[in-house]
Design a protein around this motif. Structure first.
Motif, PDB file in Angstrom:
ATOM      1  N   ARG A 166       0.839  -1.221   0.040  1.00 57.89           N
ATOM      2  CA  ARG A 166       0.002  -0.034  -0.017  1.00 57.89           C
ATOM      3  C   ARG A 166       0.780   1.186   0.147  1.00 57.89           C
ATOM      4  O   ARG A 166       1.960   1.334   0.466  1.00 57.89           O
ATOM      5  CB  ARG A 166      -0.914   0.050   1.186  1.00 57.89           C
ATOM      6  CG  ARG A 166      -1.992  -1.068   1.336  1.00 57.89           C
ATOM      7  CD  ARG A 166      -2.652  -1.194   2.535  1.00 57.89           C
ATOM      8  NE  ARG A 166      -1.881  -1.233   3.788  1.00 57.89           N
ATOM      9  CZ  ARG A 166      -2.613  -1.607   5.022  1.00 57.89           C
ATOM     10  NH1 ARG A 166      -3.825  -1.360   5.173  1.00 57.89           N
ATOM     11  NH2 ARG A 166      -1.734  -1.877   5.893  1.00 57.89           N
ATOM     12  N   ILE A 204       1.378   5.468   1.310  1.00 55.71           N
ATOM     13  CA  ILE A 204       0.765   6.196   2.076  1.00 55.71           C
ATOM     14  C   ILE A 204       1.652   7.552   1.878  1.00 55.71           C
ATOM     15  O   ILE A 204       2.974   7.491   1.565  1.00 55.71           O
ATOM     16  CB  ILE A 204       1.166   5.810   3.378  1.00 55.71           C
ATOM     17  CG1 ILE A 204       0.242   4.812   4.032  1.00 55.71           C
ATOM     18  CG2 ILE A 204       0.800   7.213   4.437  1.00 55.71           C
ATOM     19  CD1 ILE A 204       0.658   4.233   5.439  1.00 55.71           C
ATOM     20  N   LEU A 255       5.774   7.574  11.417  1.00 54.05           N
ATOM     21  CA  LEU A 255       5.079   6.965  10.341  1.00 54.05           C
ATOM     22  C   LEU A 255       5.868   5.596   9.832  1.00 54.05           C
ATOM     23  O   LEU A 255       5.231   4.490   9.636  1.00 54.05           O
ATOM     24  CB  LEU A 255       4.918   7.597   9.048  1.00 54.05           C
ATOM     25  CG  LEU A 255       4.094   7.414   7.877  1.00 54.05           C
ATOM     26  CD1 LEU A 255       2.792   7.080   8.348  1.00 54.05           C
ATOM     27  CD2 LEU A 255       4.049   8.410   6.869  1.00 54.05           C
ATOM     28  N   ALA A 309       3.572   2.102  10.999  1.00 49.91           N
ATOM     29  CA  ALA A 309       2.722   1.417   9.752  1.00 49.91           C
ATOM     30  C   ALA A 309       2.932   0.033   9.705  1.00 49.91           C
ATOM     31  O   ALA A 309       4.306  -0.209   9.747  1.00 49.91           O
ATOM     32  CB  ALA A 309       2.793   2.432   8.499  1.00 49.91           C
ATOM     33  N   SER A 353       3.355  -1.407   3.897  1.00 51.15           N
ATOM     34  CA  SER A 353       3.077  -0.281   3.625  1.00 51.15           C
ATOM     35  C   SER A 353       4.221   0.464   2.956  1.00 51.15           C
ATOM     36  O   SER A 353       5.358   0.078   3.713  1.00 51.15           O
ATOM     37  CB  SER A 353       2.474   0.807   4.826  1.00 51.15           C
ATOM     38  OG  SER A 353       1.232   0.346   5.176  1.00 51.15           O
ATOM     39  N   PHE A 412       5.836   4.473   1.612  1.00 53.22           N
ATOM     40  CA  PHE A 412       5.699   5.846   1.875  1.00 53.22           C
ATOM     41  C   PHE A 412       6.209   6.752   0.830  1.00 53.22           C
ATOM     42  O   PHE A 412       7.300   6.546   0.619  1.00 53.22           O
ATOM     43  CB  PHE A 412       6.448   6.479   3.246  1.00 53.22           C
ATOM     44  CG  PHE A 412       6.044   5.283   4.312  1.00 53.22           C
ATOM     45  CD1 PHE A 412       4.559   5.195   5.124  1.00 53.22           C
ATOM     46  CD2 PHE A 412       7.018   4.370   4.775  1.00 53.22           C
ATOM     47  CE1 PHE A 412       4.411   4.249   5.945  1.00 53.22           C
ATOM     48  CE2 PHE A 412       6.672   3.554   5.623  1.00 53.22           C
ATOM     49  CZ  PHE A 412       5.416   3.397   6.378  1.00 53.22           C
ATOM     50  N   SER A 464      -3.072   6.510  -3.732  1.00 49.61           N
ATOM     51  CA  SER A 464      -2.726   6.386  -2.338  1.00 49.61           C
ATOM     52  C   SER A 464      -3.698   5.913  -1.484  1.00 49.61           C
ATOM     53  O   SER A 464      -4.969   6.402  -1.570  1.00 49.61           O
ATOM     54  CB  SER A 464      -2.247   7.877  -1.503  1.00 49.61           C
ATOM     55  OG  SER A 464      -1.120   8.397  -2.323  1.00 49.61           O
ATOM     56  N   LEU A 477      -3.806   6.642   1.926  1.00 54.35           N
ATOM     57  CA  LEU A 477      -3.936   7.428   3.174  1.00 54.35           C
ATOM     58  C   LEU A 477      -2.883   8.606   2.927  1.00 54.35           C
ATOM     59  O   LEU A 477      -1.819   8.383   2.370  1.00 54.35           O
ATOM     60  CB  LEU A 477      -3.524   6.804   4.554  1.00 54.35           C
ATOM     61  CG  LEU A 477      -3.287   7.357   5.787  1.00 54.35           C
ATOM     62  CD1 LEU A 477      -4.712   8.090   6.118  1.00 54.35           C
ATOM     63  CD2 LEU A 477      -2.634   6.457   6.821  1.00 54.35           C
ATOM     64  N   ARG A 518      -9.758  10.322  -0.116  1.00 53.27           N
ATOM     65  CA  ARG A 518      -8.608   9.629   0.645  1.00 53.27           C
ATOM     66  C   ARG A 518      -8.593  10.108   2.160  1.00 53.27           C
ATOM     67  O   ARG A 518      -8.652  11.391   2.344  1.00 53.27           O
ATOM     68  CB  ARG A 518      -7.415   9.876  -0.145  1.00 53.27           C
ATOM     69  CG  ARG A 518      -7.232   9.325  -1.615  1.00 53.27           C
ATOM     70  CD  ARG A 518      -7.557   7.700  -1.591  1.00 53.27           C
ATOM     71  NE  ARG A 518      -7.326   7.263  -2.796  1.00 53.27           N
ATOM     72  CZ  ARG A 518      -8.266   6.733  -3.643  1.00 53.27           C
ATOM     73  NH1 ARG A 518      -9.507   6.820  -2.934  1.00 53.27           N
ATOM     74  NH2 ARG A 518      -8.232   6.062  -4.574  1.00 53.27           N
ATOM     75  N   LEU A 563      -4.021   6.391  12.605  1.00 50.01           N
ATOM     76  CA  LEU A 563      -3.210   5.564  11.421  1.00 50.01           C
ATOM     77  C   LEU A 563      -3.963   4.058  11.357  1.00 50.01           C
ATOM     78  O   LEU A 563      -4.094   3.450  10.357  1.00 50.01           O
ATOM     79  CB  LEU A 563      -1.669   5.625  11.663  1.00 50.01           C
ATOM     80  CG  LEU A 563      -0.737   4.868  10.842  1.00 50.01           C
ATOM     81  CD1 LEU A 563      -0.947   5.448   9.549  1.00 50.01           C
ATOM     82  CD2 LEU A 563       0.434   4.770  11.445  1.00 50.01           C
ATOM     83  N   TYR A 611      -7.684   4.312  10.231  1.00 47.40           N
ATOM     84  CA  TYR A 611      -7.798   4.345   8.728  1.00 47.40           C
ATOM     85  C   TYR A 611      -7.291   3.229   7.783  1.00 47.40           C
ATOM     86  O   TYR A 611      -7.885   2.982   6.715  1.00 47.40           O
ATOM     87  CB  TYR A 611      -6.952   5.812   8.239  1.00 47.40           C
ATOM     88  CG  TYR A 611      -7.761   7.194   8.641  1.00 47.40           C
ATOM     89  CD1 TYR A 611      -9.287   7.073   8.131  1.00 47.40           C
ATOM     90  CD2 TYR A 611      -7.266   8.391   9.031  1.00 47.40           C
ATOM     91  CE1 TYR A 611      -9.866   8.262   8.336  1.00 47.40           C
ATOM     92  CE2 TYR A 611      -8.024   9.275   8.933  1.00 47.40           C
ATOM     93  CZ  TYR A 611      -9.360   9.367   8.726  1.00 47.40           C
ATOM     94  OH  TYR A 611     -10.178  10.416   8.692  1.00 47.40           O
ATOM     95  N   LEU A 612      -6.002   2.651   8.247  1.00 46.26           N
ATOM     96  CA  LEU A 612      -5.819   1.639   7.307  1.00 46.26           C
ATOM     97  C   LEU A 612      -6.554   0.311   7.497  1.00 46.26           C
ATOM     98  O   LEU A 612      -6.594  -0.306   6.365  1.00 46.26           O
ATOM     99  CB  LEU A 612      -4.127   1.203   8.019  1.00 46.26           C
ATOM    100  CG  LEU A 612      -3.177   2.171   7.580  1.00 46.26           C
ATOM    101  CD1 LEU A 612      -1.895   1.918   8.132  1.00 46.26           C
ATOM    102  CD2 LEU A 612      -2.929   2.299   6.083  1.00 46.26           C
TER     103      LEU A 612
END
Length: 441
Positions: free
Chosen positions: A240, A242, A265, A269, A273, A275, A328, A330, A347, A397, A400-401
């Protein structure tokens, strides 16, 4: 043939106005010649990007004088908002605070200083251009820009009508009052319209809400596929994405906040994930000492060879941002318009209203920016998670994930309030407003 002057003196106007369908729509509407007035040292960029049959680029000297600085000071003092109080104590180092308390909010002083401004502001750098082209209309795309102000004053002296526009969501509450009230003011939404009436004495009947033209292509154009976009940024298609948009060094003294938020972050995460750190297009970010575990990618918007704080965004950069948001899961951000951009793509957004691993004094902290007036509708919408500490950040975090649809209704409210209509026709509405002056019925 009718002649229209359009200004582009702020780095974002080339994106907000010129890179939209506005120029082509105007040219298709009839026998119209468009003269785009731009900073002299950037004229080559505008020639490359926007010149076409019917469009002329004219470079203008933008050097400001001491008198410009005095009027900027006075018109800031006339604005008695929470944003200005905070700026006075931080960015402006309390300069003029006593004057704001003395005259801010006074209609008498606004009228008086506007008259003085009209008498004294130099405008000679536009006189020769007006004499040469004899424009039928001036479109001042950023009514609070000093160069736009000079042009509006000169146009008034020649009896030329002026259509103005408010450049961005925060301008009327943090940049000073409008110095020249145009014949018609275009605004993005009802919130800004209300501010123009209450803070700037703009008659409600001379304001038209048009939406946000540079969002039109979000609706009308397809986005790059996930495979194509991930290949472009070098991302792992199995993970994913972010998006992290830091606050930037311009707004935080001795900035280590952005690095610590990124570290948090990275550490919090899940491993599936990755970034993408998107550098602010007009700023730098101090990441000294950051250790990348291989999941952090870095992305700077494509600009046209100017300094970070005086750049021009290309069409490619704007479309790249749209692709980024589309792919994205998030967005983690400081106090930025990216929260609105993200809401357009539905988002989820985490706003980082804390200073990483330590607490700074309020007037040195990122916290203060979330107390500005223009941030209040965003926070009140329920479409973002405003995190004032590490624990709140961790919780947001994880939530939302687990469920990216969380706060969907709030994001819809944000889009309604900030974008007005997302119908792909904002550029058309701007053109219709201009053509009403150029082709009166």
């Amino acid at each position: 043939m009718k002649t229209l002057f359009i200004t582009s003196f702020h780095p974002l106007i080339s994106r907000n106005i010129l890179a939209t369908p506005i120029l082509d729509l105007l040219l298709r509407a009839g026998d119209i010649r468009i003269v785009v007035l731009v900073p002299q040292q950037k004229a080559f960029f505008f020639e490359d990007e926007f010149r076409r049959p019917g469009v002329i680029i004219e470079g203008v000297e933008r050097r400001l004088t001491r008198l410009d600085a005095i009027f900027r000071y006075l018109f800031l003092a006339l604005l008695a908002t929470r944003s200005i109080v905070i700026k006075r104590k931080t960015e402006l180092e309390s300069s003029g605070q006593w004057l704001t308390y003395l005259i801010g909010g006074s209609g008498f002083w606004r009228r008086t200083i506007r008259r003085v401004d009209r008498w004294l502001t130099p405008r000679d750098r536009f006189r020769a251009l007006i004499a040469r082209y004899r424009p039928d209309l001036v479109f001042a795309t950023d009514v609070q820009n000093e160069s736009d102000v000079r042009l509006m004053h000169e146009a008034r002296g020649w009896g030329i009508p002026v259509v103005g526009m408010v450049r961005s969501w925060d301008n009327l509450t943090s940049k000073g009052i409008i110095r020249v009230l145009p014949d018609l003011l275009l605004v993005n939404n009802e919130l800004v319209k209300r501010e123009a009436v209450t803070l700037d004495d703009m008659p409600e009947g001379r304001i038209e809400v048009v939406g946000i033209p540079h969002y039109d292509f979000y609706v009308t154009e397809p986005r790059a596929s996930r495979e194509e976009f991930f290949r472009r940024i070098g991302a792992d298609p199995a993970k994913r994405l972010i998006l992290f948009t830091p606050t930037g060094d311009r707004y935080l003294r001795e900035n280590i906040v952005d690095r610590e938020i990124l570290e948090l972050l990275r550490d919090e995460a899940p491993q599936d994930s990755q970034f993408l750190l998107r550098y602010p297009p007009q700023d730098t970010v101090n990441l000294e000492g950051f250790v990348n575990d291989g999941r952090v990618l870095f992305d700077r918007a494509t600009t046209h060879g100017f300094s970070p704080r005086n750049t021009e965004l290309t069409r490619e950069a704007d479309r790249h941002l749209a692709d980024t948001l589309a792919h994205s899961v998030l967005v983690v951000s400081g106090p930025s318009t990216i929260s609105i951009d993200a809401a357009v793509f539905d988002r989820p957004v985490i706003l980082t209203a804390f200073d990483g691993k330590r607490i700074r004094p309020y007037y040195e902290s990122v916290r203060r920016y979330f107390d500005y007036e223009h941030q209040q509708p965003i926070i009140a919408s329920g479409g973002v998670q405003l995190c004032r500490g590490v624990d709140e950040f961790r919780q947001a975090l994880a939530a939302y994930l687990k469920d990216p649809a969380k706060d969907h209704d709030g994001r819809e409210r944000m889009v309604r309030e900030q974008c007005w209509h997302m119908d792909g026709r904002s550029s058309q509405r701007v053109c219709e407003a201009l053509l009403a002056f150029l082709q009166p019925s």
